[in-house]
Design a protein around this motif. Structure first.
Motif, PDB file in Angstrom:
ATOM      1  N   UNK A 185       0.926  -1.323   0.758  1.00 60.16           N
ATOM      2  CA  UNK A 185       0.277   0.108  -0.243  1.00 60.16           C
ATOM      3  C   UNK A 185       0.832   1.361   0.217  1.00 60.16           C
ATOM      4  N   UNK A 186       0.292   2.644  -1.057  1.00 59.77           N
ATOM      5  CA  UNK A 186       1.575   3.142  -0.594  1.00 59.77           C
ATOM      6  C   UNK A 186       0.818   4.621  -0.590  1.00 59.77           C
ATOM      7  N   UNK A 187       1.203   5.395   0.517  1.00 57.10           N
ATOM      8  CA  UNK A 187       0.623   7.043  -0.035  1.00 57.10           C
ATOM      9  C   UNK A 187       1.568   8.252  -0.266  1.00 57.10           C
ATOM     10  N   UNK A 188       1.121   8.678  -1.221  1.00 57.68           N
ATOM     11  CA  UNK A 188       2.009   9.387  -1.806  1.00 57.68           C
ATOM     12  C   UNK A 188       1.250  10.785  -1.765  1.00 57.68           C
ATOM     13  N   UNK A 189       2.186  12.171  -1.905  1.00 51.62           N
ATOM     14  CA  UNK A 189       1.967  12.887  -2.100  1.00 51.62           C
ATOM     15  C   UNK A 189       2.228  13.856  -3.193  1.00 51.62           C
ATOM     16  N   UNK A 190       1.584  15.325  -3.717  1.00 49.72           N
ATOM     17  CA  UNK A 190       1.734  15.768  -4.757  1.00 49.72           C
ATOM     18  C   UNK A 190       1.552  16.564  -5.438  1.00 49.72           C
ATOM     19  N   UNK A 191       2.152  17.833  -5.740  1.00 50.02           N
ATOM     20  CA  UNK A 191       1.124  18.756  -6.511  1.00 50.02           C
ATOM     21  C   UNK A 191       0.741  18.349  -7.690  1.00 50.02           C
ATOM     22  N   UNK A 192       1.369  17.657  -8.332  1.00 48.54           N
ATOM     23  CA  UNK A 192       1.300  17.125 -10.190  1.00 48.54           C
ATOM     24  C   UNK A 192       0.345  16.708 -10.072  1.00 48.54           C
ATOM     25  N   UNK A 193      -0.467  17.082 -10.380  1.00 50.30           N
ATOM     26  CA  UNK A 193      -1.552  16.367 -10.164  1.00 50.30           C
ATOM     27  C   UNK A 193      -2.048  15.263 -11.529  1.00 50.30           C
ATOM     28  N   UNK A 194      -1.828  15.913 -12.632  1.00 51.41           N
ATOM     29  CA  UNK A 194      -2.024  14.979 -13.528  1.00 51.41           C
ATOM     30  C   UNK A 194      -0.880  13.523 -13.981  1.00 51.41           C
ATOM     31  N   UNK A 195      -0.161  13.951 -12.939  1.00 54.98           N
ATOM     32  CA  UNK A 195       0.603  12.654 -12.859  1.00 54.98           C
ATOM     33  C   UNK A 195       0.341  11.216 -11.884  1.00 54.98           C
ATOM     34  N   UNK A 196       0.035  12.258 -10.658  1.00 53.66           N
ATOM     35  CA  UNK A 196      -1.354  11.829  -9.644  1.00 53.66           C
ATOM     36  C   UNK A 196      -2.109  10.827 -10.454  1.00 53.66           C
ATOM     37  N   UNK A 197      -3.222  11.873 -10.827  1.00 51.98           N
ATOM     38  CA  UNK A 197      -4.016  11.248 -11.588  1.00 51.98           C
ATOM     39  C   UNK A 197      -3.611   9.712 -12.274  1.00 51.98           C
ATOM     40  N   UNK A 198      -2.187   9.642 -12.604  1.00 57.69           N
ATOM     41  CA  UNK A 198      -1.883   8.266 -13.736  1.00 57.69           C
ATOM     42  C   UNK A 198      -1.501   7.231 -12.588  1.00 57.69           C
ATOM     43  N   UNK A 199      -1.412   7.413 -12.010  1.00 54.65           N
ATOM     44  CA  UNK A 199      -0.528   6.478 -10.734  1.00 54.65           C
ATOM     45  C   UNK A 199      -2.038   6.153  -9.614  1.00 54.65           C
ATOM     46  N   UNK A 200      -2.891   7.125  -8.954  1.00 53.74           N
ATOM     47  CA  UNK A 200      -3.301   6.693  -7.728  1.00 53.74           C
ATOM     48  C   UNK A 200      -4.467   6.441  -8.078  1.00 53.74           C
ATOM     49  N   UNK A 201      -5.242   5.426  -7.092  1.00 50.25           N
ATOM     50  CA  UNK A 201      -6.044   4.169  -7.068  1.00 50.25           C
ATOM     51  C   UNK A 201      -7.186   5.427  -6.653  1.00 50.25           C
ATOM     52  N   UNK A 284     -11.715  20.974 -32.064  1.00 51.35           N
ATOM     53  CA  UNK A 284     -13.253  20.469 -30.940  1.00 51.35           C
ATOM     54  C   UNK A 284     -12.983  19.492 -30.740  1.00 51.35           C
ATOM     55  N   UNK A 285     -12.973  18.875 -29.441  1.00 50.58           N
ATOM     56  CA  UNK A 285     -12.910  17.925 -28.578  1.00 50.58           C
ATOM     57  C   UNK A 285     -13.432  17.542 -27.503  1.00 50.58           C
ATOM     58  N   UNK A 286     -14.241  15.883 -27.195  1.00 48.58           N
ATOM     59  CA  UNK A 286     -14.322  15.356 -26.114  1.00 48.58           C
ATOM     60  C   UNK A 286     -13.667  15.591 -25.433  1.00 48.58           C
ATOM     61  N   UNK A 287     -13.492  15.726 -24.138  1.00 46.97           N
ATOM     62  CA  UNK A 287     -12.241  15.468 -23.430  1.00 46.97           C
ATOM     63  C   UNK A 287     -13.186  15.146 -21.562  1.00 46.97           C
ATOM     64  N   UNK A 288     -12.234  14.697 -20.836  1.00 50.57           N
ATOM     65  CA  UNK A 288     -12.472  14.228 -19.385  1.00 50.57           C
ATOM     66  C   UNK A 288     -12.010  15.550 -18.198  1.00 50.57           C
ATOM     67  N   UNK A 289     -13.704  15.966 -17.979  1.00 53.35           N
ATOM     68  CA  UNK A 289     -12.995  16.809 -16.352  1.00 53.35           C
ATOM     69  C   UNK A 289     -11.828  15.986 -15.876  1.00 53.35           C
ATOM     70  N   UNK A 290     -10.230  16.845 -16.055  1.00 54.15           N
ATOM     71  CA  UNK A 290      -8.681  16.212 -14.788  1.00 54.15           C
ATOM     72  C   UNK A 290      -8.895  16.289 -13.636  1.00 54.15           C
ATOM     73  N   UNK A 291      -8.239  15.257 -13.022  1.00 52.25           N
ATOM     74  CA  UNK A 291      -8.046  15.575 -10.825  1.00 52.25           C
ATOM     75  C   UNK A 291      -7.849  17.477 -10.957  1.00 52.25           C
ATOM     76  N   UNK A 292      -7.447  17.941 -12.068  1.00 52.18           N
ATOM     77  CA  UNK A 292      -6.932  19.366 -11.042  1.00 52.18           C
ATOM     78  C   UNK A 292      -8.214  20.086 -11.292  1.00 52.18           C
ATOM     79  N   UNK A 293      -9.592  19.491 -12.252  1.00 53.18           N
ATOM     80  CA  UNK A 293     -10.398  20.895 -12.533  1.00 53.18           C
ATOM     81  C   UNK A 293     -10.644  20.311 -10.872  1.00 53.18           C
TER      82      UNK A 293
END
Ligand code: ATP
Length: 306
Positions: A185-201, A284-293
């Motif tokens: 189990x891993x707890x990780x802090x970051x303010x680089x949210x794009x990266x955190x979104x790629x790795x965290x559950x 014009x494209x379909x996007x998902x709302x990011x973790x940052x948003x």
């Protein structure tokens, strides 16, 4: 055991300042938990408390389902990397790990080699001093040091801060391997949210010492939904053209990009309407709302839905 770590009303006061206030968080077993928050939000203070490095002013926490004295004995099952790893710069990765192993009385045959493999450093020149490593390699060696003693949980404070994209990708891969292959189990802090979104559950949002929200990656996806992003040479004209075909939910970003939140399956009709109005369509494209948003929506008390 559902949660490896659970806190109840965890609070830390420095002088008159409540650095962490009434935090009740839940870290599920075998997952990567991303702790999000801007500088000074209280992430390090939480991590120090749950690693046994600092005592809470109020509140409590349980580790592996145990509290009190029983829990104290389990703190050795938590590997910690807070701030930069304390390395001997003139010694190699192997030697750094060996010294920690000897200090902790962990010395089975092949153990250091396995650790090097776990953090992707098995192919480094055995003589190369750690001081000459890239920042990413040093962070991975720091994670290797935190792994000495086979912890069931790792607490990593900003492990990707300051790394280049390659270094970030390597640390990310290391974390995913540790979760998937060793069940850590891993707890990780970051303010680089794009990266955190790629790795965290799952995620916890900390703001001014308080836990504002806690959610899994699936919940984030369900809550935040999607939108159509439109960039043209004439924002006002585009809005008019879209309204003429019945599109209602349109908002404008500061850079003039439009976000449309209804008729999401109707992008061809939107594109046609814009072009037929004689407006240059750039994107014009379909996007998902990011973790940052989502994070900004929560911390600024704004909408969850973009
Ligand atoms: P950063 O990413 O900048 O490390 P953070 O979210 O980890 O931010 P903390 O380091 O936990 O935040 O700090 C939370 C608050 O507590 C800050 O206002 C900080 O100044 C204060 N603080 C932290 N440690 C101490 C200390 N030992 N003494 C006094 N105040 C402290």
């Amino acid at each position: 055991m559902e949660y490896v770590l659970e806190t109840q009303g965890l609070t830390k006061v420095y002088g008159k300042k409540e650095a962490v206030r009434d935090v009740s968080m839940h870290v599920p077993e075998g997952k990567i938990y991303g702790l999000i928050g801007r500088n000074g939000a209280g992430k390090t203070t939480i991590m120090r408390m749950i690693s046994g490095l600092s005592a809470p002013t109020r509140g409590s926490y349980s580790l592996f389902g145990k509290t009190g004295y029983e829990m104290g004995k389990l703190l050795k099952k938590v590997g910690v990397l807070i701030e930069s790893p304390g390395l001997y710069p003139r010694l190699s990765a192997y030697e750094n790990l060996k010294i920690k192993c000897i200090g902790m009385g962990v010395n089975p045959k092949g153990y250091v080699e396995d650790l090097l493999k776990s953090v992707g450093l098995e192919n480094t020149d055995l003589k190369k001093p750690a001081g000459s490593y890239s920042l990413g390699m040093r962070q991975r060696l720091g994670i290797g040091l935190a792994l000495v003693g086979n912890p069931a949980m790792l607490v990593l404070d900003e492990p990707i801060n300051g790394l280049d994209p390659q270094g970030i990708a390597e640390v990310r891969q290391t974390l995913v391997n540790l979760r998937d292959e060793k069940g850590i189990t891993i707890m990780i802090s970051s303010h680089i949210l794009d990266e955190l979104a790629k790795v965290a559950d799952c995620f916890g949002i900390i703001n001014e010492g308080s836990l504002l929200d806690e959610f899994s990656a699936e919940e984030l996806h369900q809550r935040s939904g999607q939108y159509v992003m439109i960039r043209t040479q004439d924002t006002a004209g585009t809005e008019k053209a879209l309204k003429a075909i019945g599109v209602e939910q349109i908002s404008e970003e500061p850079d003039g990009t439009l976000r449309v939140s209804d008729q999401l399956d109707n992008t061809p009709a939107m594109a046609r309407a814009i072009i037929e109005a004689g407006i240059g369509l750039q994107e014009i494209c379909l996007k998902s709302i990011s973790l940052e948003d989502y994070y900004l929506g929560v911390t600024e008390g704004g909408r969850h839905n973009g």
